[in-house]
Design a protein around this motif. Structure first.
Motif, PDB file in Angstrom:
ATOM      1  N   LYS A  29       1.021  -1.195  -0.016  1.00 23.74           N
ATOM      2  CA  LYS A  29       0.066  -0.257  -0.093  1.00 23.74           C
ATOM      3  C   LYS A  29       0.847   1.348   0.038  1.00 23.74           C
ATOM      4  CE  LYS A  29      -3.800  -2.111   2.210  1.00 23.74           C
ATOM      5  NZ  LYS A  29      -5.193  -1.733   3.280  1.00 23.74           N
ATOM      6  N   ALA A  30       1.866   1.685   0.656  1.00 27.70           N
ATOM      7  CA  ALA A  30       2.824   2.265   0.777  1.00 27.70           C
ATOM      8  C   ALA A  30       3.671   2.847  -1.097  1.00 27.70           C
ATOM      9  CB  ALA A  30       4.125   2.286   1.880  1.00 27.70           C
ATOM     10  N   VAL A  31       3.602   1.982  -2.030  1.00 27.06           N
ATOM     11  CA  VAL A  31       4.101   2.413  -2.856  1.00 27.06           C
ATOM     12  C   VAL A  31       2.802   3.070  -3.407  1.00 27.06           C
ATOM     13  CG1 VAL A  31       4.537   1.302  -4.993  1.00 27.06           C
ATOM     14  CG2 VAL A  31       5.826   0.837  -3.012  1.00 27.06           C
ATOM     15  N   TRP A  32       1.504   2.518  -3.503  1.00 31.12           N
ATOM     16  CA  TRP A  32       0.510   2.945  -4.088  1.00 31.12           C
ATOM     17  C   TRP A  32       0.266   4.634  -3.550  1.00 31.12           C
ATOM     18  CZ3 TRP A  32       0.220   1.213  -8.572  1.00 31.12           C
ATOM     19  CH2 TRP A  32       0.049  -0.239  -9.036  1.00 31.12           C
ATOM     20  N   ALA A  33       0.844   4.376  -2.477  1.00 31.59           N
ATOM     21  CA  ALA A  33      -0.106   6.235  -1.916  1.00 31.59           C
ATOM     22  C   ALA A  33       1.172   6.825  -2.344  1.00 31.59           C
ATOM     23  CB  ALA A  33       0.456   6.104  -0.480  1.00 31.59           C
ATOM     24  N   VAL A  34       2.308   6.603  -2.636  1.00 30.51           N
ATOM     25  CA  VAL A  34       3.718   6.845  -3.354  1.00 30.51           C
ATOM     26  C   VAL A  34       3.148   7.460  -4.977  1.00 30.51           C
ATOM     27  CG1 VAL A  34       5.947   7.370  -3.490  1.00 30.51           C
ATOM     28  CG2 VAL A  34       4.752   6.816  -1.712  1.00 30.51           C
ATOM     29  N   VAL A  35       2.978   6.652  -5.677  1.00 27.56           N
ATOM     30  CA  VAL A  35       2.510   6.625  -6.574  1.00 27.56           C
ATOM     31  C   VAL A  35       1.396   7.763  -6.995  1.00 27.56           C
ATOM     32  CG1 VAL A  35       1.278   5.386  -9.083  1.00 27.56           C
ATOM     33  CG2 VAL A  35       3.294   4.230  -7.579  1.00 27.56           C
ATOM     34  N   PHE A  36       0.220   7.371  -6.228  1.00 28.39           N
ATOM     35  CA  PHE A  36      -0.612   8.708  -6.114  1.00 28.39           C
ATOM     36  C   PHE A  36      -0.567   9.686  -5.958  1.00 28.39           C
ATOM     37  CE2 PHE A  36      -3.779  11.007  -4.452  1.00 28.39           C
ATOM     38  CZ  PHE A  36      -4.943  10.999  -4.797  1.00 28.39           C
ATOM     39  N   ALA A  37       0.677  10.030  -4.661  1.00 26.21           N
ATOM     40  CA  ALA A  37       1.538  11.251  -4.826  1.00 26.21           C
ATOM     41  C   ALA A  37       1.665  11.849  -5.999  1.00 26.21           C
ATOM     42  CB  ALA A  37       2.129  11.590  -3.327  1.00 26.21           C
ATOM     43  N   SER A  38       2.749  10.833  -6.221  1.00 26.11           N
ATOM     44  CA  SER A  38       3.527  11.547  -7.707  1.00 26.11           C
ATOM     45  C   SER A  38       2.798  11.447  -9.422  1.00 26.11           C
ATOM     46  CB  SER A  38       4.308   9.927  -8.212  1.00 26.11           C
ATOM     47  OG  SER A  38       5.248  10.048  -7.131  1.00 26.11           O
ATOM     48  N   ILE A  39       1.512  10.856  -8.868  1.00 23.98           N
ATOM     49  CA  ILE A  39       1.041  11.053  -9.969  1.00 23.98           C
ATOM     50  C   ILE A  39       0.072  13.350 -10.090  1.00 23.98           C
ATOM     51  CG2 ILE A  39      -2.369  11.278 -11.658  1.00 23.98           C
ATOM     52  CD1 ILE A  39      -1.551   8.396 -10.645  1.00 23.98           C
ATOM     53  N   ILE A  40      -0.483  13.279  -8.964  1.00 21.62           N
ATOM     54  CA  ILE A  40      -0.569  14.850  -8.699  1.00 21.62           C
ATOM     55  C   ILE A  40       0.530  15.571  -8.785  1.00 21.62           C
ATOM     56  CG2 ILE A  40      -1.859  16.007  -6.745  1.00 21.62           C
ATOM     57  CD1 ILE A  40      -3.191  13.756  -5.652  1.00 21.62           C
ATOM     58  N   ALA A  41       1.795  15.012  -7.885  1.00 18.89           N
ATOM     59  CA  ALA A  41       2.887  16.130  -8.063  1.00 18.89           C
ATOM     60  C   ALA A  41       3.162  16.505 -10.000  1.00 18.89           C
ATOM     61  CB  ALA A  41       4.252  15.720  -8.122  1.00 18.89           C
ATOM     62  N   PHE A  42       3.066  15.152 -10.833  1.00 27.20           N
ATOM     63  CA  PHE A  42       3.540  15.998 -11.805  1.00 27.20           C
ATOM     64  C   PHE A  42       2.272  16.248 -13.332  1.00 27.20           C
ATOM     65  CE2 PHE A  42       6.823  12.686 -10.821  1.00 27.20           C
ATOM     66  CZ  PHE A  42       8.024  12.948 -12.745  1.00 27.20           C
TER      67      PHE A  42
END
Length: 415
Positions: A29-42
């Motif tokens: 789940k931690a990876v998906w949390a970072v992925v979601f935040a990365s989508i928003i950042a980009f």
């Protein structure tokens, strides 16, 4: 090239059998949390695209003025990349991610309240600082927390990049049709959600292995390695083409009559092509033809696309199709070069990423403003010609230095 302790540790932490049996999408789940935040950042990269003509009109700015929204963003990111290792090695990955998110949310919200182009330019620079802290650390976080090995983790990160870049223009177009301020407030709100996801889902700091404390000199030391320096300079050059497409093409399409909605859909298509090829075709190209030959072909195809846009700058249909098609070439190249950089030098991956990103974002800072000025100084075709020429020079530079890059594919095949 002899493997270092770092590369051995990295290989040991991601056994070969795991990378073969575990799906790329089987992540904690931690990876998906970072992925979601990365989508928003980009999203921040393409968010402003559909509203560039609207910002120019509402704030009484020239086209070269609004390109500074990308120049300030990328310039601050480039410099800030040099300190990301120092910050993350002292705060830890989680706190650095949270700090980056807070800065992005703050400056995005302030941007939405801005009343002049120059205050907006400065605030986009602050946004770039937050993005630097977040993006450089997010890649390290995904690689360290992932179950699927370095190569697939990087592909997952590129998926987030592609989705963020594609959704950004769509969100910018939809909210921008209401008000040019809307996209800025939208990203700020989404970043608040990302903050709480990282805060509650990522492992506690004491459960993470903290890297050895980095110094400000580490990225510069890393650039002494020929392979890493070669990829960085090539990225510096090809980013002239990348940001000419991303920024100047949006202004051209705005002049040709596309509104915020339509611009959002065009760059959505571009981003989806980028995301698709990042995941599904780039790994196949690398495996069959090798990293450098594949990069050279993709970059040459991108250069041809820019030259086509230069010849038919006033043809709306040609520009739209060219923008979308270019996403495929850029998606392939992004995954190929990002994976190669991680294996280019015997240094910690965050350090390699910081050194490489410093060079590429300098190109990203110069290119948008230069494109606007070239159009003013010469004609509307010149930015595409110069962008395409820089991409061709990047290909020549890569090919001339290919003997220093052979080990990249050897390291990759060993994982």
């Amino acid at each position: 090239m002899q493997p270092t302790a770092t590369s051995k540790a990295n290989t040991a932490s991601h056994p070969q059998q795991n990378t073969q049996k575990v799906s790329m999408f089987s992540q904690p789940k931690a990876v998906w949390a970072v992925v979601f935040a990365s989508i928003i950042a980009f999203m921040g990269l393409g968010l402003v695209d559909p509203i560039l003509p609207a910002i120019a009109k509402k704030l009484h700015a020239s086209h070269s003025d609004v390109t500074l929204l990308f120049t300030s963003y990328n310039a601050v990111m480039a410099v800030a990349m040099l300190i990301t290792g120092v910050v993350s090695s002292r705060l830890g990955i989680k706190k650095t991610l949270l700090a980056g998110i807070i800065i992005i949310a703050l400056f995005s919200a302030l941007g939405g309240m801005s009343n002049s182009i120059w205050s907006l330019v400065w605030l986009r620079g602050g946004w770039g600082l937050g993005n630097a802290l977040f993006v450089a650390t997010a890649l390290s976080a995904i690689v360290s927390l992932s179950k699927t090995g370095v190569a697939r983790s990087i592909i997952l990160f590129e998926v987030a990049v592609g989705l963020g870049i594609s959704v950004g223009p769509l969100l910018g177009g939809e909210l921008g049709a209401i008000s040019w301020r809307g996209p800025f407030f939208g990203v700020a709100g989404l970043m608040v959600i990302a903050f709480f996801m990282i805060l509650f889902i990522m492992p506690k700091p004491q459960t993470q292995i903290r890297p050895q404390k980095a110094s400000l000199a580490d990225p510069f030391r890393a650039l002494k390695f020929k392979a890493l320096r070669t990829f960085g300079i090539a990225a510096f050059l090809y980013n002239f083409g990348f940001f000419t497409l991303l920024v100047y093409a949006a202004l051209v399409l705005g002049k040709l009559g596309l509104d915020e909605h339509q611009l959002g859909y065009v760059f959505l298509g571009w981003g989806l092509m980028l995301a698709f090829t990042s995941v599904f075709t780039a790994p196949k190209l690398q495996k069959r033809f090798g990293t450098v030959p594949s990069m050279c072909v993709q970059l040459l195809l991108f250069a041809v696309t820019l030259f086509v846009m230069a010849n038919w700058t006033t043809d709306k249909t040609v520009i739209i199709i060219a923008v979308i098609v270019a996403g495929a070439f850029l998606g392939n190249n992004n995954t190929l070069i990002t994976t190669a950089v991680m294996n280019a030098a015997p240094v910690e991956r965050p350090t390699a990423s910081a050194a490489y990103s410093f060079l590429r974002f300098i190109g990203g800072a110069i290119a948008p403003f230069l494109a606007g000025k070239l159009a003013e100084w010469f004609n509307p075709h010149m930015p595409f010609i110069v962008g395409g020429a820089c991409v061709v020079v990047a290909v020549i530079y890569l090919w001339l230095n290919r003997q220093h890059l052979k080990h990249v594919d050897e390291v990759e095949s060993a994982h």
